[in-house]
Design a protein around this motif. Structure first.
Motif, PDB file in Angstrom:
ATOM      1  N   GLU A 160      14.464  -5.041   2.843  1.00 57.10           N
ATOM      2  CA  GLU A 160      13.450  -6.094   3.044  1.00 57.10           C
ATOM      3  C   GLU A 160      12.866  -6.040   4.464  1.00 57.10           C
ATOM      4  OE1 GLU A 160      16.621  -6.767   1.919  1.00 57.10           O
ATOM      5  OE2 GLU A 160      15.948  -6.714  -0.166  1.00 57.10           O
ATOM      6  N   ASP A 161      13.611  -5.421   5.382  1.00 59.14           N
ATOM      7  CA  ASP A 161      13.129  -5.325   6.776  1.00 59.14           C
ATOM      8  C   ASP A 161      12.033  -4.278   6.916  1.00 59.14           C
ATOM      9  OD1 ASP A 161      15.115  -7.106   7.569  1.00 59.14           O
ATOM     10  OD2 ASP A 161      16.549  -5.498   7.980  1.00 59.14           O
ATOM     11  N   VAL A 162      11.961  -3.355   5.959  1.00 55.69           N
ATOM     12  CA  VAL A 162      11.043  -2.218   6.143  1.00 55.69           C
ATOM     13  C   VAL A 162      10.058  -2.005   4.992  1.00 55.69           C
ATOM     14  CG1 VAL A 162      12.570  -0.937   7.700  1.00 55.69           C
ATOM     15  CG2 VAL A 162      12.785  -0.591   5.240  1.00 55.69           C
ATOM     16  N   ILE A 163      10.223  -2.769   3.901  1.00 52.52           N
ATOM     17  CA  ILE A 163       9.288  -2.618   2.774  1.00 52.52           C
ATOM     18  C   ILE A 163       8.435  -3.884   2.693  1.00 52.52           C
ATOM     19  CG2 ILE A 163       9.040  -2.247   0.288  1.00 52.52           C
ATOM     20  CD1 ILE A 163      11.757  -0.877   0.290  1.00 52.52           C
ATOM     21  N   TYR A 164       7.118  -3.708   2.767  1.00 54.37           N
ATOM     22  CA  TYR A 164       6.208  -4.848   2.794  1.00 54.37           C
ATOM     23  C   TYR A 164       5.172  -4.725   1.678  1.00 54.37           C
ATOM     24  CZ  TYR A 164       8.247  -6.082   7.250  1.00 54.37           C
ATOM     25  OH  TYR A 164       9.138  -6.457   8.222  1.00 54.37           O
ATOM     26  N   ASP A 165       4.772  -5.864   1.141  1.00 55.00           N
ATOM     27  CA  ASP A 165       3.735  -5.864   0.114  1.00 55.00           C
ATOM     28  C   ASP A 165       2.376  -5.676   0.748  1.00 55.00           C
ATOM     29  OD1 ASP A 165       5.205  -6.095  -2.203  1.00 55.00           O
ATOM     30  OD2 ASP A 165       5.423  -8.261  -1.985  1.00 55.00           O
ATOM     31  N   GLY A 166       1.566  -4.804   0.129  1.00 56.23           N
ATOM     32  CA  GLY A 166       0.206  -4.606   0.601  1.00 56.23           C
ATOM     33  C   GLY A 166      -0.781  -4.971  -0.501  1.00 56.23           C
ATOM     34  N   ALA A 167      -2.035  -4.596  -0.301  1.00 53.38           N
ATOM     35  CA  ALA A 167      -3.089  -4.917  -1.280  1.00 53.38           C
ATOM     36  C   ALA A 167      -2.691  -4.449  -2.680  1.00 53.38           C
ATOM     37  CB  ALA A 167      -4.381  -4.229  -0.856  1.00 53.38           C
ATOM     38  N   PHE A 168      -3.008  -5.235  -3.662  1.00 57.35           N
ATOM     39  CA  PHE A 168      -2.719  -4.951  -5.084  1.00 57.35           C
ATOM     40  C   PHE A 168      -1.219  -4.735  -5.351  1.00 57.35           C
ATOM     41  CE2 PHE A 168      -6.945  -3.240  -4.070  1.00 57.35           C
ATOM     42  CZ  PHE A 168      -7.731  -4.075  -4.860  1.00 57.35           C
ATOM     43  N   GLY A 169      -0.383  -5.268  -4.461  1.00 59.79           N
ATOM     44  CA  GLY A 169       1.069  -5.183  -4.658  1.00 59.79           C
ATOM     45  C   GLY A 169       1.675  -3.841  -4.292  1.00 59.79           C
ATOM     46  N   VAL A 170       0.904  -2.993  -3.612  1.00 60.63           N
ATOM     47  CA  VAL A 170       1.455  -1.693  -3.197  1.00 60.63           C
ATOM     48  C   VAL A 170       2.586  -1.939  -2.188  1.00 60.63           C
ATOM     49  CG1 VAL A 170       0.984   0.488  -1.990  1.00 60.63           C
ATOM     50  CG2 VAL A 170      -0.714  -0.469  -3.562  1.00 60.63           C
ATOM     51  N   LYS A 171       3.728  -1.279  -2.396  1.00 62.51           N
ATOM     52  CA  LYS A 171       4.851  -1.410  -1.462  1.00 62.51           C
ATOM     53  C   LYS A 171       4.611  -0.457  -0.290  1.00 62.51           C
ATOM     54  CE  LYS A 171       7.229  -4.184  -4.121  1.00 62.51           C
ATOM     55  NZ  LYS A 171       7.334  -5.603  -3.760  1.00 62.51           N
ATOM     56  N   CYS A 172       4.608  -1.017   0.907  1.00 58.92           N
ATOM     57  CA  CYS A 172       4.270  -0.225   2.090  1.00 58.92           C
ATOM     58  C   CYS A 172       5.498   0.004   2.972  1.00 58.92           C
ATOM     59  CB  CYS A 172       3.228  -0.955   2.923  1.00 58.92           C
ATOM     60  SG  CYS A 172       1.725  -1.329   2.017  1.00 58.92           S
TER      61      CYS A 172
END
Lengths: 375, 253
Positions: B70-82
């Motif tokens: 959770e510290d390194v995976i972030y939600d981006g546009a359209f739910g893309v995992k960044c």
């Protein structure tokens, strides 16, 4: 500097764990490392070197080979050595420099196997992790490569994780005798005093006895693939050895395996320091045979390890002993230098910690009366 | 799950293509994870409104083994995992080793088991300069590599180097070349230069993205084209690029 060992030595590294685990199996172990480092793996960390032959090669990695990514030299030299020695298998493992340059041992192993026609596997050591991790990966790899489906043999027990880094030479013989005295048939003793042929028949056992975390990977594989339950413990002393035999019998009969008691240091008057399964087993033996309030500190944290207090760095161990102030500590002689004043040290040399320094003082505590030694 | 890597010369638009392709795939209903493999750690910024995210190496340095996904995976546009691998301070350390360490950390921590992506996109820095930057090509990582290039000489040269590295690794079971993505810069005979390159390596130009106003405008706004210019020609071409990449996997999804 938290993980730096200032006073006591550090434990053997993962590469030594690989060399030790595969020593007797008739393979060729190649350590991809600079020339001149062979003595670390094969003499300082290996009590069998002068009495038993084994094919352990160091690749003599040079600065230019590392810079230029010259994997071809490693591949060609390994294939040439294999043609000369005709090993049963080839294991390739790494050291700090290949870790930095990102050598892909799986890919190199595939090329070596294609050219030599000998079964080859890559192991992911880097010289910075514990010997337990290297030995565990190596033993799991040979089991994956060689174990074959076969029928169960009633009362057969495999012994997993047996290396001289944790248990003295002859431990395989003592464990075989102890198993026989309790009516078991000893299957494979992975990996002291046994062969690849025996590894093929590992799945025929009803239960596995894990005597050090070095056998954890193999035990997990055999549980997953062949449903063989696993009991942890080293049969030290008499009382605990009898209890361990009962646990094996019960697991072989289908009961839920009994876990090794979490003998945490807590308020213990005697603390055993060492590899988790050995230390906790010895603490159990001291409780049963001498009535001592004994606990354990496991110095080798690893995934899936038997619990207990896990402290891997000198600073933490020293602080814990200072706080707990046990009457006695059972550990390698070199722990003397970080004990609190007034705490007595009962010396049990540990090869993975002090190498050959106290080799002659190593004693067998398996299936024997330990009262005299610990009186 | 399909895994792919995007390579190409520095500044050719790899991250722009990666983010827009991720967005286009996510719009098609796929679960997408984009992993930036560049010490600059700006691969996913278009998916995050121009915002930077903490990198795997940065968090590893701070928390060690206590790093949580959770510290390194972030939600981006359209739910893309960044995710951003990160890297050392410019001029110091070893960026290649950093990539290896970050990718191994993600694997060890079970990033794919947690996010269960349909598609994983590794967006990798410029050239395959050392072992670290070939890591995303290795067995177990990307199955196919797509090389972004324009028709400019230096871009084609860098792309050819990457294709050669892929070819060299053929015996190792590494990723194969999935195709060339032409990101036009408006130079003469661009298509033909890209096609020659592709033919040299037994591949093809799988997508052709025109030089346009929408892509730089969206980039300036820190957004994907699909967010700002949905339905535009650029959006359509990026969507076709995403589909061509999926097609290269032969309907694996």
């Amino acid at each position: 500097m938290k993980n730096a060992a200032r006073i006591i030595p550090c434990y053997s590294a993962d590469t030594s764990g690989v060399c030790s685990a595969l020593y007797e199996l008739g393979g060729l172990t190649v350590v991809h490392d600079a020339s001149g480092c062979n003595s670390t793996y094969s003499t300082h960390d290996e009590p069998r070197w002068y009495d038993m032959r084994s094919n352990i090669f160091i690749s003599a990695l040079t600065e230019m080979d590392a810079i230029m990514g010259n994997d071809e030299k490693l591949i060609a030299d390994t294939v040439s050595a294999a043609k000369d020695r005709k090993p049963a298998f080839i294991a390739l493992c790494g050291s700090p420099m290949p870790m930095m340059t990102g050598v892909d041992f799986d890919a190199v192993a595939a090329e070596v196997e294609a050219r030599s026609g000998i079964r080859t596997f890559g192991l992911h050591t880097n010289g910075t992790r514990s010997y337990i991790e290297g030995a565990s990966e190596a033993l799991a790899a040979v089991v994956r490569e060689y174990a074959e489906p076969c029928g169960k043999v009633r009362g057969r027990v495999n012994v997993l994780g047996l290396t001289p880094l944790d248990l003295p030479l002859g431990a395989d013989k003592h464990i075989r005798e102890w198993l026989a005295s309790h009516g078991f048939e000893c299957g494979c003793t992975l990996a002291m005093g046994d062969s690849l042929e025996s590894i093929k028949k590992l799945p025929s056992a009803e239960v596995n006895l894990l005597v050090s975390e070095a056998g954890r990977g193999a035990a997990e594989y055999l549980k997953k693939e062949y449903g063989i339950p696993c009991i942890c413990g080293v049969p030290f002393g008499n009382g605990f050895a009898d209890e361990l035999a009962e646990r094996l019998r019960s697991a072989a009969n289908g009961s839920k395996p009994v876990a090794l008691s979490t003998a945490e240091a807590g308020q213990a008057e005697v603390i055993v320091i060492g590899e988790g399964i050995s230390a906790m087993s010895l603490a159990e033996a001291l409780r049963r045979d001498l009535g001592l309030n004994a606990g354990a500190i496991n110095t080798q944290p690893s995934e899936g390890a038997a619990s207990g207090d896990v402290l891997s760095c000198e600073e933490d161990i020293e602080a814990a002993l200072l706080e707990l102030r046990p009457k006695a500590v059972v550990a390698d002689p070199l722990y003397r230098y970080i004990l609190p004043a007034g705490t007595r040290l009962i010396e049990v040399p540990h090869f993975a910690f002090s190498g050959r320094c106290f080799q002659r003082a190593m004693v067998n505590l398996i299936n024997t009366d330990i009262k005299e030694y610990f009186k | 799950m399909i895994k792919l890597a995007i390579y190409g010369k520095g500044g050719i638009g790899k991250s722009t293509v990666s983010c827009n392709v991720s967005a286009a795939m996510a719009k098609k209903g796929l679960r997408v994870m984009q992993i930036g493999c560049d010490p600059k750690a700006d691969s996913t910024s278009l998916l995050r409104g121009g915002e930077r995210i903490p990198t795997v190496l940065q968090v590893t340095r701070e928390k060690g083994n206590a790093l949580a996904l959770e510290d390194v995976i972030y939600d981006g546009a359209f739910g893309v995992k960044c995710v951003e691998a990160g890297g050392p301070v410019p001029g110091l350390g070893c960026a290649g080793r950093g990539i290896i360490n970050a990718l191994e950390t993600l694997e060890k921590k079970g990033a794919f088991e947690l996010c269960k992506p349909d598609v994983v996109i590794y967006d990798v820095l410029g050239d395959v300069v050392c072992g670290g930057f070939s890591m995303p090509m290795r067995k177990g990582y990307a199955d196919k590599v797509f090389v972004v290039t324009s028709g400019e000489k230096m871009s084609v040269y860098a792309a050819a180097n990457i294709c050669m590295a892929i070819d060299n690794f053929k015996g190792r079971g590494y990723a194969s070349l999935g195709g060339i993505i032409l990101n036009r810069r408006g130079v003469e005979d661009e298509r033909s230069a890209a096609e020659t390159l592709a033919a040299d390596f037994g591949s093809s130009v799988i997508a052709d993205i025109d030089r346009c106003e929408e892509i730089p405008a969206a980039e300036k706004a820190g957004k994907t084209v699909a967010e700002l210019f949905a339905g535009s020609r650029a959006d359509e071409q990026l969507s076709c690029t995403a589909q061509a990449i999926l097609d290269a996997f032969g309907g694996a999804l």
